[in-house]
Design a protein around this motif. Structure first.
Motif: not given
Length: 312
Positions: A46-54, A56-60, A169-172, A236-242
């Protein structure tokens, strides 16, 4: 007594016969390879837009995919067989991370997956890897530049793995279970990558005059690309905030401590070079890339694009 050619009708005529049966138990990890996220909870936090998460995953994922391809180019070209294998293992680790992350991107937002001919058996993660144009890739430019000598790949892996290890390490602790699981596995892999590159950095720095010269030149060449690894993009700022992602800028101090230690032990001075600028604020995260990425993708994607209905 003579021995004739094996009878193809004989039960023992081929060593591959046992691989063609219907008993799935022969595979160590089952037969779920067609879906890398099989059995994993892909519910959107909850609280994160699907497009933003997608995105972010593409970046990684694109960081890992593109660098994996670059490192794989060293297979059979490293200084000796042991380094061939070590670099191939690093490339495989990154490729595994990329596959899971691309699959997560597609599961979060199917609209990011390129359209293929109807009936194509290409899975979403492969479609994202092989059927996107360079401008759709979200990797940092350090991952894509042409490789130089062995010192160059050592420096690239050191800079990249030091930053990515701190991020994972933080993303865990991500609220997204897939990202948390990918990070938990990736931390162990990245710790090895950083250790491998750090040891070779020290060895080359304290080796011959020529090895040191090459190391310093490689570090100087890559240094303008280093700041992009630690720059925080709006997504990254958006998904980190969520509570789902991590801001790269947050790990900058930790990364600097590690790099400073390696440089100090090696007696290598920090390069004094400016960061490679973007264009109107756009960088690799926005799809702005060097020509090297287009050339690399042309080679990497040619077979898949020629056979979009193929099944591998």
């Amino acid at each position: 007594m003579s021995h004739g050619a094996p009878d193809p009708n004989d039960a023992h005529g081929s060593v591959f016969d046992g691989l063609l049966g219907s008993d799935d138990s022969q595979w160590a990890f089952g037969t779920a390879f067609e879906d890398p996220l099989a059995g994993v909870d892909v519910t959107m936090p909850e609280g994160v837009a699907p497009a933003a998460l997608a995105t972010y995953c593409l970046m990684l994922a694109d960081d890992a995919l593109v660098l994996s391809h670059r490192v794989s180019e060293w297979c059979s070209n490293a200084p000796d067989l042991e380094e061939d294998i070590a670099l191939a293992n690093i490339a495989l680790d990154l490729l595994g991370q990329a596959r899971l992350l691309l699959a997560r991107a597609a599961a979060a937002d199917a609209s990011v997956v390129p359209s293929l001919p109807e009936g194509s058996p290409v899975p979403p993660e492969d479609a994202l890897a092989f059927f996107r144009e360079a401008g759709d890739f979200r990797n940092v430019r350090m991952a894509e530049v042409d490789h130089g000598d062995f010192a160059h790949v050592v420096c690239r892996i050191l800079l990249f793995s030091t930053v990515r290890l701190a991020l994972l390490e933080r993303l865990r602790g991500s609220r997204d279970r897939v990202l948390a699981a990918v990070a938990a596995k990736g931390v162990k892999e990245l710790a090895y990558h950083r250790d491998y590159a750090g040891r070779w950095f020290l060895t080359l720095a304290q080796g011959t005059e020529e090895s040191r010269r090459r190391l310093v030149a490689a570090l100087d060449d890559l240094w303008p690309l280093y700041p992009e690894l630690l720059a925080t993009h709006d997504v990254e700022d958006q998904v980190a905030g969520a509570g789902v992602g991590v801001r790269p800028a947050e790990v900058a101090d930790e990364v600097e401590v590690v790099l400073e230690q390696v440089l100090a032990m090696s007696g290598v001075e920090r390069p004094e070079r400016r960061a490679l600028a973007g264009v109107r604020g756009r960088t690799g995260r926005d799809g702005l890339h060097t020509e090297a990425l287009s050339r690399m993708l042309a080679e990497m994607q040619v077979v898949a694009r020629a056979h979009p209905m193929g099944q591998w």
